[in-house]
Write a protein that holds these residues in place. Structure first.
Motif, PDB file in Angstrom:
ATOM      1  N   SER A 134       0.834  -1.198   0.000  1.00  0.00           N
ATOM      2  CA  SER A 134       0.000   0.000   0.000  1.00  0.00           C
ATOM      3  C   SER A 134       0.869   1.248   0.000  1.00  0.00           C
ATOM      4  CB  SER A 134      -0.916   0.017   1.227  1.00  0.00           C
ATOM      5  OG  SER A 134      -1.800  -1.093   1.220  1.00  0.00           O
ATOM      6  N   ILE A 135       0.512   2.226  -0.848  1.00  0.00           N
ATOM      7  CA  ILE A 135       1.273   3.466  -0.936  1.00  0.00           C
ATOM      8  C   ILE A 135       0.348   4.666  -0.902  1.00  0.00           C
ATOM      9  CG2 ILE A 135       3.127   2.396  -2.264  1.00  0.00           C
ATOM     10  CD1 ILE A 135       1.991   3.855  -4.754  1.00  0.00           C
ATOM     11  N   ASN A 136       0.906   5.786  -0.485  1.00  0.00           N
ATOM     12  CA  ASN A 136       0.227   7.077  -0.547  1.00  0.00           C
ATOM     13  C   ASN A 136       1.292   8.133  -0.764  1.00  0.00           C
ATOM     14  OD1 ASN A 136      -0.561   9.652   1.424  1.00  0.00           O
ATOM     15  ND2 ASN A 136      -2.183   8.994   0.029  1.00  0.00           N
ATOM     16  N   GLY A 137       1.076   8.997  -1.745  1.00  0.00           N
ATOM     17  CA  GLY A 137       2.063  10.030  -2.009  1.00  0.00           C
ATOM     18  C   GLY A 137       1.666  10.891  -3.188  1.00  0.00           C
ATOM     19  N   PRO A 138       2.465  11.909  -3.470  1.00  0.00           N
ATOM     20  CA  PRO A 138       2.166  12.803  -4.594  1.00  0.00           C
ATOM     21  C   PRO A 138       2.578  12.202  -5.930  1.00  0.00           C
ATOM     22  CG  PRO A 138       4.177  13.512  -3.496  1.00  0.00           C
ATOM     23  CD  PRO A 138       3.638  12.363  -2.694  1.00  0.00           C
ATOM     24  N   ASP A 139       2.128  12.829  -7.005  1.00  0.00           N
ATOM     25  CA  ASP A 139       2.516  12.393  -8.348  1.00  0.00           C
ATOM     26  C   ASP A 139       4.036  12.364  -8.473  1.00  0.00           C
ATOM     27  OD1 ASP A 139      -0.152  12.335  -8.962  1.00  0.00           O
ATOM     28  OD2 ASP A 139      -0.170  14.253 -10.029  1.00  0.00           O
ATOM     29  N   GLY A 140       4.540  11.373  -9.181  1.00  0.00           N
ATOM     30  CA  GLY A 140       5.965  11.277  -9.432  1.00  0.00           C
ATOM     31  C   GLY A 140       6.716  10.356  -8.494  1.00  0.00           C
ATOM     32  N   GLU A 141       6.095   9.966  -7.382  1.00  0.00           N
ATOM     33  CA  GLU A 141       6.744   9.046  -6.434  1.00  0.00           C
ATOM     34  C   GLU A 141       6.398   7.604  -6.814  1.00  0.00           C
ATOM     35  OE1 GLU A 141       8.914  10.195  -4.263  1.00  0.00           O
ATOM     36  OE2 GLU A 141       8.453  12.216  -5.001  1.00  0.00           O
ATOM     37  N   THR A 142       7.344   6.682  -6.604  1.00  0.00           N
ATOM     38  CA  THR A 142       7.128   5.299  -7.029  1.00  0.00           C
ATOM     39  C   THR A 142       7.590   4.312  -5.971  1.00  0.00           C
ATOM     40  OG1 THR A 142       9.281   5.112  -8.113  1.00  0.00           O
ATOM     41  CG2 THR A 142       7.453   5.916  -9.456  1.00  0.00           C
ATOM     42  N   LEU A 143       6.951   3.143  -6.007  1.00  0.00           N
ATOM     43  CA  LEU A 143       7.398   1.960  -5.272  1.00  0.00           C
ATOM     44  C   LEU A 143       7.573   0.841  -6.287  1.00  0.00           C
ATOM     45  CD1 LEU A 143       7.911   0.295  -2.649  1.00  0.00           C
ATOM     46  CD2 LEU A 143       5.464  -0.257  -2.683  1.00  0.00           C
ATOM     47  N   LYS A 144       8.732   0.180  -6.229  1.00  0.00           N
ATOM     48  CA  LYS A 144       8.998  -0.959  -7.093  1.00  0.00           C
ATOM     49  C   LYS A 144       9.109  -2.214  -6.235  1.00  0.00           C
ATOM     50  CE  LYS A 144      11.401   1.944 -10.465  1.00  0.00           C
ATOM     51  NZ  LYS A 144      12.667   2.196 -11.211  1.00  0.00           N
ATOM     52  N   VAL A 145       8.526  -3.312  -6.713  1.00  0.00           N
ATOM     53  CA  VAL A 145       8.455  -4.555  -5.933  1.00  0.00           C
ATOM     54  C   VAL A 145       8.839  -5.720  -6.834  1.00  0.00           C
ATOM     55  CG1 VAL A 145       6.966  -6.072  -4.559  1.00  0.00           C
ATOM     56  CG2 VAL A 145       6.580  -3.588  -4.534  1.00  0.00           C
ATOM     57  N   ASP A 146       9.597  -6.657  -6.261  1.00  0.00           N
ATOM     58  CA  ASP A 146       9.981  -7.860  -6.999  1.00  0.00           C
ATOM     59  C   ASP A 146      10.205  -9.005  -6.011  1.00  0.00           C
ATOM     60  OD1 ASP A 146      10.614  -9.487  -9.126  1.00  0.00           O
ATOM     61  OD2 ASP A 146      12.412  -8.390  -9.741  1.00  0.00           O
ATOM     62  N   ASP A 147      10.131 -10.226  -6.519  1.00  0.00           N
ATOM     63  CA  ASP A 147      10.505 -11.440  -5.782  1.00  0.00           C
ATOM     64  C   ASP A 147       9.791 -11.532  -4.425  1.00  0.00           C
ATOM     65  OD1 ASP A 147      11.891 -13.853  -5.632  1.00  0.00           O
ATOM     66  OD2 ASP A 147      13.525 -12.973  -4.486  1.00  0.00           O
ATOM     67  N   VAL A 148       8.458 -11.551  -4.458  1.00  0.00           N
ATOM     68  CA  VAL A 148       7.653 -11.646  -3.234  1.00  0.00           C
ATOM     69  C   VAL A 148       7.548 -13.121  -2.841  1.00  0.00           C
ATOM     70  CG1 VAL A 148       5.492 -11.003  -2.127  1.00  0.00           C
ATOM     71  CG2 VAL A 148       6.359  -9.653  -4.063  1.00  0.00           C
ATOM     72  N   GLN A 149       7.814 -13.436  -1.565  1.00  0.00           N
ATOM     73  CA  GLN A 149       7.821 -14.828  -1.128  1.00  0.00           C
ATOM     74  C   GLN A 149       7.084 -14.967   0.207  1.00  0.00           C
ATOM     75  OE1 GLN A 149      11.523 -16.949  -1.362  1.00  0.00           O
ATOM     76  NE2 GLN A 149      12.381 -15.549  -2.872  1.00  0.00           N
TER      77      GLN A 149
END
Length: 598
Positions: free
Chosen positions: A435-450
């Motif tokens: 879950s994320i909350n923030g202004p335009d231009g901000e990112t979360l990257k996710v990989d390899d969920v176990q």
């Protein structure tokens, strides 16, 4: 209430036997499965053992004179393989005290309004998805004439692709309640064409990195008495599917592709002209299903489907397969700010998940719904990157029957491992989310969920480092010592020979997946396009690394399956004329674990 009549002597014997003993009893008389009938006990399907260790997690007994539409969708399509699928052909009826699902063949309705009656069948599909476990359905197949394609199988659903399923699933997808696309894996427990005297099994991947053609098995079905009810089952394990008829194993298929996602169960009877052999059944034709049951057990495997976001062919896409994207906005799956990215920077494989924050949206959550998983204590890990302007970002586990647990995701420009430990599941389900909350231009990257059950321990912090001139290291062509330092200050090697390569060949103690890293020694005179070849159990992969820029250190090459022994290797080729190839160390670690500290 459903009442089944059992022969007293058989029931008395069955009550005294464990599952494995009952299986042995049934198998003791199967001397020639290819052509002979099974014993009367197995043929009747009244006592069918399940594989050992399993517990019943879900059962649909079809008792209430109507399909339970809170748990099942109707299969509805336009003209498909020459026939239509309509909910009007699906009913739950009671006969002789037994309730069953009835999927009827019809040819008395003009569905497309062209003045000619059309053939039609139908089906029922679970609204929930099921993962690893044992599946069983008790079926009375129609066998009077050709033209009815009957099947018990699993396949994901989608609102934008594939077959139309009516309004229910589409609406749930538009409300961000289910994945907009869950079409990853298909397991066919049985496909039986009426009066064709053969059954079929199958296993399909929508992203194929190995052939699954070996899963296709068409076998003589004459050993089944199709005048009787037949128990059809399959056991889905990591890398193996085992198919059963009346409790007796008929076929198994093993694969090495790390492919997994929970999928829906389908019960289908298709009126068709594709597999009809030129005929059509009588007006009383139907497929009858007494029950569907699903059993699970604790298992040492990652329970996250599409955990590295590779399905879809490893290319960028707005559709995140097997995951639900919730932002509170109706029907915006292509503009929700969440997508799969393939830009060459993934932690594992070729793709990763990117969530873009949006001003005015309180929270965006990418989540996976895990239904009918075994109760227990779990550990959740993932690799993440987060920009510094994000207001909040969390990895969460909720709807477990216990209190929600979460971990705040740190800001990082590099892939960082985060963990959520001791997740207690008491409700046979969980939701895993970011879950994320923030202004335009901000990112979360996710990989390899176990997500692993801690009953079996967490993945071991095991690693193997092969340094230059150590065991497992070899060279081809002319190489010399370099003054540049390598891993932990060790010596390194270089070559200007255009035909040279260095090789790191591990001696694996057992067959397993490993994360592979190579130590990059940076220098302006190095090869800017070094060719790195990884040979693993199933093929080879080539990567290219610029040894002239950045900092010296570990570079992640990917996760690969290695057989026990020394069949795999990593090679670094001198790929650019007039430059120096560099050789130092390669690290092999179990998935999710970092290479040794520098």
């Amino acid at each position: 209430m459903k009442i089944k009549i059992f022969p007293l002597s058989l029931l008395a014997v069955a009550s005294l036997l464990t599952g494995s003993c009952r299986r042995e009893l049934l198998m003791s008389d199967k001397t020639s499965l290819s052509g002979a009938k099974l014993t009367a006990t197995a043929q009747a399907g009244l006592v069918t053992p399940i594989p050992s260790g399993y517990s019943l997690a879900y059962a649909e007994e079809f008792n209430n004179n109507a399909l339970n539409t809170s748990a099942w969708y109707y299969r509805e399509t336009g003209n498909y393989v020459g026939g239509y699928n309509k909910r009007q052909n699906v009913s739950v009826v009671t006969q002789d005290g037994i309730g069953y699902l009835n999927i009827a063949y019809r040819n008395d309705v003009d569905w497309n309004n062209d003045g000619v009656n059309d053939i039609s069948g139908g089906g029922a599909i679970t609204s929930k998805a099921f993962g690893y476990g044992y599946y069983e359905a008790r079926i009375k197949f129609y066998n009077g004439a050709t033209g009815l394609h009957e099947s018990f199988w699993t396949h994901g659903l989608g609102i934008l692709t594939g077959q139309t399923l009516g309004t229910e699933y589409k609406e749930a997808g538009k409300q961000d309640l289910v994945p907009t696309d869950n079409q990853m894996i298909e397991i066919d427990a049985i496909e039986l064409d009426a009066a064709m005297n053969h059954g079929k099994t199958n296993f399909w991947l929508s992203k194929v990195s190995e052939s699954t053609s070996g899963a296709f098995n068409r076998y003589d079905a004459s050993y089944m008495n199709l005048d009787e009810w037949i128990n059809v089952g399959f056991e889905w394990l990591p890398n193996t599917v085992i198919y059963y008829i009346n409790g007796i194993e008929r076929f198994r298929f093993s694969h090495v592709t790390p492919a997994y996602a929970a999928t829906q169960v389908w019960l289908s009877a298709l009126a068709n002209t594709t597999w009809s052999n030129g005929g059509q059944p009588g007006p009383d034709a139907s497929m009858k299903v007494d029950y569907f049951r699903y059993y699970n057990k604790p298992i040492s495997a990652n329970l996250i489907g599409n955990n590295s976001f590779e399905f879809g062919g490893g290319v960028s896409s707005e559709q995140v397969i097997n995951w639900v994207v919730y932002d509170g906005i109706y029907n915006n799956s292509t503009t929700d700010g969440v997508r799969v990215v393939a830009d060459g920077t993934a932690y594992n494989g070729s793709t990763y998940l990117q969530q873009d924050a949006k001003s005015g949206v309180p929270e965006i959550t990418t989540k996976q719904l895990l239904d009918y998983i075994p109760n227990g204590t779990y550990r959740l890990t993932a690799r993440v990157k987060k920009t510094p302007g994000m207001v909040s970002a969390r990895m969460r586990a909720f709807n477990t029957g216990d209190a929600e647990k979460y971990v705040d995701i740190p800001t990082s420009a590099e892939w960082t491992k985060i963990a959520l430990d001791n997740i207690v599941v008491t409700s046979n389900k969980a939701v895993i989310g970011f879950s994320i909350n923030g202004p335009d231009g901000e990112t979360l990257k996710v990989d390899d969920v176990q997500l692993y059950n801690k009953q079996f321990g967490i993945p071991e912090e095991w690693s193997l480092v092969i340094d230059n001139m150590g065991t497992g290291y070899s060279e081809s062509g002319h190489w010399a010592n370099s003054s540049l330092p390598g891993y932990q200050g060790s010596s390194t090697r270089y070559s200007t020979d255009g035909a040279a390569y260095a090789q790191w060949q591990p001696n694996m103690p057992n067959a397993a997946y490993n994360d592979v890293y190579i130590y990059k020694v940076v220098n302006p005179a190095s090869d800017p396009n070094a060719k790195i070849v990884i040979k693993y159990n199933g093929g080879t992969t080539t990567k290219y690394i610029n040894y002239t820029t950045g900092s010296s250190g570990w570079v992640f090459l990917g996760k690969y399956s290695f057989a026990a022994g020394t069949t795999g290797y990593v090679r670094n080729y001198n790929n650019t004329s007039g430059t120096s190839a560099r050789a130092d160390a390669v690290s092999f670690t179990l998935p999710g674990n970092p290479p040794p500290a520098l």
